[in-house]
Design an enzyme around this catalytic site. Structure first.
Site, mmCIF file in Angstrom:
data_model
loop_
_atom_site.group_PDB
_atom_site.id
_atom_site.type_symbol
_atom_site.label_atom_id
_atom_site.label_comp_id
_atom_site.label_asym_id
_atom_site.label_seq_id
_atom_site.Cartn_x
_atom_site.Cartn_y
_atom_site.Cartn_z
ATOM 1 N N GLY A 197 0.768 -1.228 0.018
ATOM 2 C CA GLY A 197 0.090 -0.145 0.070
ATOM 3 C C GLY A 197 0.878 1.187 0.042
ATOM 4 O O GLY A 197 1.781 1.050 -0.741
ATOM 5 N N GLU A 198 0.576 2.126 0.909
ATOM 6 C CA GLU A 198 1.691 3.201 1.075
ATOM 7 C C GLU A 198 1.999 3.384 2.578
ATOM 8 O O GLU A 198 1.089 3.659 3.228
ATOM 9 C CB GLU A 198 0.714 4.531 0.563
ATOM 10 C CG GLU A 198 1.561 5.707 0.062
ATOM 11 C CD GLU A 198 2.391 6.354 0.882
ATOM 12 O OE1 GLU A 198 3.555 6.573 0.934
ATOM 13 O OE2 GLU A 198 1.658 6.733 2.035
ATOM 14 N N SER A 199 3.178 3.442 2.752
ATOM 15 C CA SER A 199 3.874 3.323 4.215
ATOM 16 C C SER A 199 3.504 4.501 5.049
ATOM 17 O O SER A 199 3.296 4.252 6.144
ATOM 18 C CB SER A 199 5.321 2.988 4.080
ATOM 19 O OG SER A 199 5.984 3.750 3.365
ATOM 20 N N CYS A 252 6.131 -5.359 1.042
ATOM 21 C CA CYS A 252 6.268 -4.072 0.506
ATOM 22 C C CYS A 252 6.107 -2.837 1.376
ATOM 23 O O CYS A 252 6.914 -2.801 2.121
ATOM 24 C CB CYS A 252 5.170 -3.820 -0.761
ATOM 25 S SG CYS A 252 5.859 -2.991 -1.786
ATOM 26 N N ARG A 305 13.093 3.031 0.447
ATOM 27 C CA ARG A 305 11.840 2.809 -0.150
ATOM 28 C C ARG A 305 11.918 3.153 -1.790
ATOM 29 O O ARG A 305 12.947 3.641 -2.094
ATOM 30 C CB ARG A 305 11.000 3.795 0.146
ATOM 31 C CG ARG A 305 10.553 3.794 1.668
ATOM 32 C CD ARG A 305 9.645 5.043 2.045
ATOM 33 N NE ARG A 305 8.511 5.257 1.656
ATOM 34 C CZ ARG A 305 7.609 6.352 1.487
ATOM 35 N NH1 ARG A 305 8.216 7.214 2.400
ATOM 36 N NH2 ARG A 305 6.454 6.265 1.118
ATOM 37 N N ILE A 323 6.410 -3.582 -6.747
ATOM 38 C CA ILE A 323 5.245 -2.683 -7.172
ATOM 39 C C ILE A 323 6.159 -1.532 -6.481
ATOM 40 O O ILE A 323 5.654 -1.454 -5.253
ATOM 41 C CB ILE A 323 3.695 -2.773 -7.227
ATOM 42 C CG1 ILE A 323 3.516 -4.063 -7.898
ATOM 43 C CG2 ILE A 323 3.352 -1.244 -7.693
ATOM 44 C CD1 ILE A 323 2.148 -4.356 -7.678
ATOM 45 N N ARG A 324 6.896 -0.441 -7.092
ATOM 46 C CA ARG A 324 7.336 0.697 -6.249
ATOM 47 C C ARG A 324 7.920 -0.008 -4.954
ATOM 48 O O ARG A 324 7.682 0.534 -3.845
ATOM 49 C CB ARG A 324 6.404 1.687 -5.979
ATOM 50 C CG ARG A 324 5.848 2.422 -7.132
ATOM 51 C CD ARG A 324 5.108 3.814 -6.704
ATOM 52 N NE ARG A 324 5.835 4.744 -6.109
ATOM 53 C CZ ARG A 324 5.278 5.443 -4.931
ATOM 54 N NH1 ARG A 324 4.227 5.311 -4.702
ATOM 55 N NH2 ARG A 324 6.148 6.285 -4.635
ATOM 56 N N HIS A 340 5.001 -8.176 -3.715
ATOM 57 C CA HIS A 340 3.645 -8.631 -3.172
ATOM 58 C C HIS A 340 3.203 -10.089 -3.255
ATOM 59 O O HIS A 340 2.750 -10.612 -4.495
ATOM 60 C CB HIS A 340 2.785 -7.613 -4.281
ATOM 61 C CG HIS A 340 2.295 -6.188 -3.969
ATOM 62 N ND1 HIS A 340 1.485 -5.824 -3.246
ATOM 63 C CD2 HIS A 340 3.309 -5.347 -3.734
ATOM 64 C CE1 HIS A 340 1.305 -4.698 -3.015
ATOM 65 N NE2 HIS A 340 2.448 -4.426 -3.404
ATOM 66 N N GLU A 367 0.632 -11.680 -2.681
ATOM 67 C CA GLU A 367 -0.474 -12.046 -3.057
ATOM 68 C C GLU A 367 -1.468 -12.157 -4.321
ATOM 69 O O GLU A 367 -2.201 -12.374 -4.625
ATOM 70 C CB GLU A 367 -1.624 -11.349 -1.999
ATOM 71 C CG GLU A 367 -1.779 -9.725 -2.579
ATOM 72 C CD GLU A 367 -0.701 -8.864 -2.175
ATOM 73 O OE1 GLU A 367 0.577 -9.166 -1.909
ATOM 74 O OE2 GLU A 367 -0.835 -7.398 -2.513
HETATM 75 N N1 GLN Z 1 6.228 2.751 -2.288
HETATM 76 C C1 GLN Z 1 5.570 2.482 -1.415
HETATM 77 C C2 GLN Z 1 5.733 3.062 -0.216
HETATM 78 O O1 GLN Z 1 6.744 3.822 -0.120
HETATM 79 C C3 GLN Z 1 5.377 0.838 -1.398
HETATM 80 C C4 GLN Z 1 4.736 0.226 -2.348
HETATM 81 C C5 GLN Z 1 3.851 -0.954 -2.245
HETATM 82 O O2 GLN Z 1 3.495 -1.646 -1.196
HETATM 83 N N2 GLN Z 1 3.583 -1.628 -3.308
HETATM 84 O O3 GLN Z 1 5.196 2.953 0.877
#
Ligand code: GLN
Length: 191
Positions: free
Chosen positions: A29-31, A61, A88, A117-118, A154, A156
């Protein structure tokens, strides 16, 4: 994925639910957002206490970023639940997402397909933490210490449940740990 391997999983929305689980997954998600919400809903102390008492924990992630000891960025302030420092967005932006085959220590059979993913990478690893997977160019992307697991990708997003099965083993170990309070129904939760 958890239900596929026969686990009665619950979605953790309230801090009280932490007392009912043997294992917790903090997903991608987004940390920064995840840490803000964990703070606002007063999860952090209880989460720390559960993990210190032996609850299994898996950060994937953004979840890996959240549970790290230290980040290269000033934000968010990570929870220090495993002694790793993390960078990150190491591989670049959303468009630089990729998949790779990984050999993971503890996973038998073919390499696992992993979706990045990122994604972050693990920069440094503290005492007692084991690197269990690396990318072809040698970046650490999965680590483990005791019942705490952190992965950059990821797990999942493919149909491969082998890592979830490995986490289930850790949660089952936790279930037998006398330091965690016993209750009749025990689960794996996901924030
Ligand atoms: N780039 C996101 C972050 O810094 C993490 C990306 C992800 O969970 N797929 O939180």
């Amino acid at each position: 994925m958890l239900r596929k391997i026969g686990i009665e999983a619950i979605e953790v929305r309230k801090v009280q639910q932490l007392s009912k689980i043997d294992g917790l997954i903090i997903p991608g998600g987004e940390s920064t957002t995840i840490v803000k919400l964990l703070t606002r809903f007063e999860f952090i102390d209880h989460l720390r206490e559960r993990v210190t008492s032996g609850m299994a924990l898996w950060g994937t992630c953004a979840g890996m970023i959240v549970i790290a000891r230290e980040l290269a960025d000033p934000y968010p302030i990570p929870l220090n639940l495993i002694d790793i420092s993390v960078a990150r967005n190491y591989f670049g932006r959303q468009v630089d997402s990729f998949e790779a085959e990984l050999n993971i220590e503890g996973i038998n059979g073919d390499p696992m397909r992993a979706v990045f993913i990122r994604a972050p990478i693990v920069r440094t690893i503290g005492k007692g933490v084991t690197r269990i997977a690396s990318t072809d160019d040698g970046q650490a992307v999965a680590v483990k210490k005791g019942r705490v697991l952190a992965t950059s990708f990821h797990p999942e997003l493919t149909s491969d449940t082998r890592l979830h099965a490995l986490f289930l083993k850790l949660a089952k170990e936790a279930q037998k740990d006398p330091r965690l309070n016993r209750s009749s129904e025990r689960n794996i939760g996901s924030i």
